[in-house]
Write a protein that holds these residues in place. Structure first.
Motif, short mmCIF file in Angstrom:
data_model
loop_
_atom_site.label_atom_id
_atom_site.label_comp_id
_atom_site.label_asym_id
_atom_site.label_seq_id
_atom_site.Cartn_x
_atom_site.Cartn_y
_atom_site.Cartn_z
N ASP A 1 0.80 -1.23 0.00
CA ASP A 1 0.00 0.00 0.00
C ASP A 1 0.83 1.28 0.00
OD1 ASP A 1 -2.34 -1.45 -0.03
OD2 ASP A 1 -2.52 -1.49 2.15
N ILE A 2 2.14 1.16 0.04
CA ILE A 2 2.99 2.35 0.01
C ILE A 2 3.11 2.80 -1.44
CG2 ILE A 2 5.25 3.33 0.54
CD1 ILE A 2 5.52 1.16 2.72
N PRO A 3 2.72 4.03 -1.73
CA PRO A 3 2.74 4.48 -3.13
C PRO A 3 4.15 4.53 -3.70
CG PRO A 3 2.33 6.33 -1.65
CD PRO A 3 2.30 5.08 -0.82
N ASN A 4 4.26 4.20 -4.99
CA ASN A 4 5.52 4.25 -5.75
C ASN A 4 6.58 3.26 -5.28
OD1 ASN A 4 4.92 6.53 -7.61
ND2 ASN A 4 4.66 7.61 -5.67
N ALA B 1 14.34 -5.57 3.71
CA ALA B 1 13.54 -5.11 2.57
C ALA B 1 14.27 -3.91 1.98
CB ALA B 1 12.15 -4.72 3.01
N SER B 2 14.50 -3.94 0.68
CA SER B 2 15.21 -2.83 0.05
C SER B 2 14.58 -2.51 -1.29
CB SER B 2 16.69 -3.20 -0.15
OG SER B 2 16.82 -4.29 -1.03
N GLY B 3 14.82 -1.29 -1.71
CA GLY B 3 14.30 -0.88 -3.00
C GLY B 3 14.62 0.57 -3.28
N THR B 4 14.17 1.02 -4.42
CA THR B 4 14.33 2.41 -4.81
C THR B 4 12.97 2.92 -5.26
OG1 THR B 4 14.86 1.83 -7.10
CG2 THR B 4 16.72 2.08 -5.59
N TYR B 5 12.90 4.22 -5.44
CA TYR B 5 11.68 4.80 -6.00
C TYR B 5 12.07 5.94 -6.92
CZ TYR B 5 12.08 7.95 -1.92
OH TYR B 5 12.53 8.82 -0.98
N PRO B 6 11.17 6.37 -7.79
CA PRO B 6 11.52 7.37 -8.80
C PRO B 6 12.05 8.68 -8.19
CG PRO B 6 9.39 6.40 -9.29
CD PRO B 6 9.78 5.91 -7.93
N PRO B 7 13.14 9.20 -8.74
CA PRO B 7 13.72 10.43 -8.18
C PRO B 7 12.97 11.69 -8.56
CG PRO B 7 15.00 9.71 -10.06
CD PRO B 7 13.95 8.66 -9.82
N ASP B 8 12.15 11.63 -9.59
CA ASP B 8 11.48 12.83 -10.10
C ASP B 8 10.04 12.96 -9.61
OD1 ASP B 8 10.63 10.62 -11.46
OD2 ASP B 8 10.83 11.49 -13.46
N LEU B 9 9.73 12.35 -8.47
CA LEU B 9 8.37 12.45 -7.94
C LEU B 9 8.09 13.88 -7.47
CD1 LEU B 9 8.13 9.24 -5.71
CD2 LEU B 9 7.03 9.65 -7.91
N PRO B 10 6.86 14.34 -7.60
CA PRO B 10 6.50 15.62 -6.98
C PRO B 10 6.73 15.53 -5.47
CG PRO B 10 4.76 14.86 -8.46
CD PRO B 10 5.75 13.75 -8.34
N LEU B 11 6.94 16.67 -4.85
CA LEU B 11 7.27 16.70 -3.42
C LEU B 11 6.24 15.96 -2.57
CD1 LEU B 11 9.22 17.67 -1.28
CD2 LEU B 11 7.98 19.83 -1.20
N ASP B 12 4.97 16.15 -2.82
CA ASP B 12 3.94 15.47 -2.03
C ASP B 12 4.01 13.96 -2.19
OD1 ASP B 12 3.00 17.82 -0.97
OD2 ASP B 12 1.31 18.01 -2.36
N ARG C 1 7.02 12.66 -0.27
CA ARG C 1 6.68 12.63 1.17
C ARG C 1 5.80 11.43 1.48
NH1 ARG C 1 5.27 18.84 1.60
NH2 ARG C 1 7.33 19.64 2.06
N GLY C 2 4.88 11.11 0.57
CA GLY C 2 4.01 9.95 0.77
C GLY C 2 4.81 8.66 0.85
N VAL C 3 5.85 8.54 0.01
CA VAL C 3 6.70 7.35 0.05
C VAL C 3 7.42 7.28 1.40
CG1 VAL C 3 8.74 6.25 -0.94
CG2 VAL C 3 7.04 7.25 -2.45
N MET C 4 8.06 8.39 1.79
CA MET C 4 8.82 8.39 3.04
C MET C 4 7.91 8.16 4.24
SD MET C 4 11.94 8.48 2.34
CE MET C 4 12.64 8.77 3.93
N ASN C 5 6.74 8.78 4.24
CA ASN C 5 5.80 8.55 5.34
C ASN C 5 5.37 7.09 5.41
OD1 ASN C 5 5.88 11.22 6.16
ND2 ASN C 5 4.05 11.80 5.00
N GLY C 6 5.14 6.48 4.24
CA GLY C 6 4.75 5.07 4.21
C GLY C 6 5.85 4.15 4.71
#
Length: 197
Positions: free
Chosen positions: A119-122, A140-151, A154-159
């Motif tokens: 349920d964690i976006p991106n 658990a490891s992974g990456t996420y897109p670097p060009d995400l909008p700020l919000d 934040r949603g990824v980090m909060n998740g």
């Protein structure tokens, strides 16, 4: 008005404002009292008699600690506020790599952790989520897109740092122990450790 004259007028106005501010600020300055400038006397934690010189204390010999016992003594307030021994990501990764895989336990935990991250976006889309478990530790490891909008970032980090993720891990019989956030090949990355309860 010519550009050179305009710059001169602006510079003069800035200088006047600075001078006025300096003059006004100078009136409110309090001169330190004799008491404020007196040297500070440092007292040792355990006072010694005045006749005995204060000798530097000998360093205690480090005692081996039991890895399973990460709770500090109750009378040591500093140690009580230190993170537990299994909160260092480097230490946890080394322990993970040293463990043999318990296939029956690990496979089920990997599936449950994949569900916990779902349920964690991106996370887990075009950037794969890697979940591996050994006998008592999962990472658990992974990456996420670097060009995400700020919000969205934040949603990824909060998740990744959410109570929901910790609760889902707990329901799977795991305790979230440590995490590390970095960058791999220009992409924001995470590494999160869980240990068997």
């Amino acid at each position: 008005m010519a550009p050179g004259v305009r710059i001169g007028v602006i510079a003069l106005a800035v200088a006047l404002i600075a001078l006025i501010g300096w003059r006004i600020g100078g009136r409110d300055r309090a001169t330190p009292s004799q008491q404020d400038t007196a040297p500070v006397r440092v007292m040792p934690a355990r006072p010694t008699p005045p006749s005995a010189p204060i000798a530097p204390s000998a360093q205690p010999t480090p005692q081996p600690t039991d890895a399973a016992s990460s709770s500090p003594p109750q009378d040591d307030e500093i140690a009580a506020n230190l993170p537990p021994l299994d909160s260092d990501p480097r230490q946890m990764h080394a322990r993970f790599r040293a463990e043999a895989r318990d296939a029956a336990w690990a496979g089920r935990r990997e599936t449950e952790l994949h569900r916990a991250f779902a349920d964690i976006p991106n996370i887990g889309g075009s950037d794969p989520l890697n979940v591996r478990c050994a006998a008592t530790i999962c990472e658990a490891s992974g990456t996420y897109p670097p060009d995400l909008p700020l919000d969205a970032a934040r949603g990824v980090m909060n998740g990744l740092q959410s109570r929901t993720l910790s609760d889902r891990a707990d329901a799977a019989g795991l305790i979230q122990t440590s995490s590390s956030f970095s960058s791999v090949h220009g992409r924001p990355s995470f590494l999160i450790f869980f240990r068997r309860r």
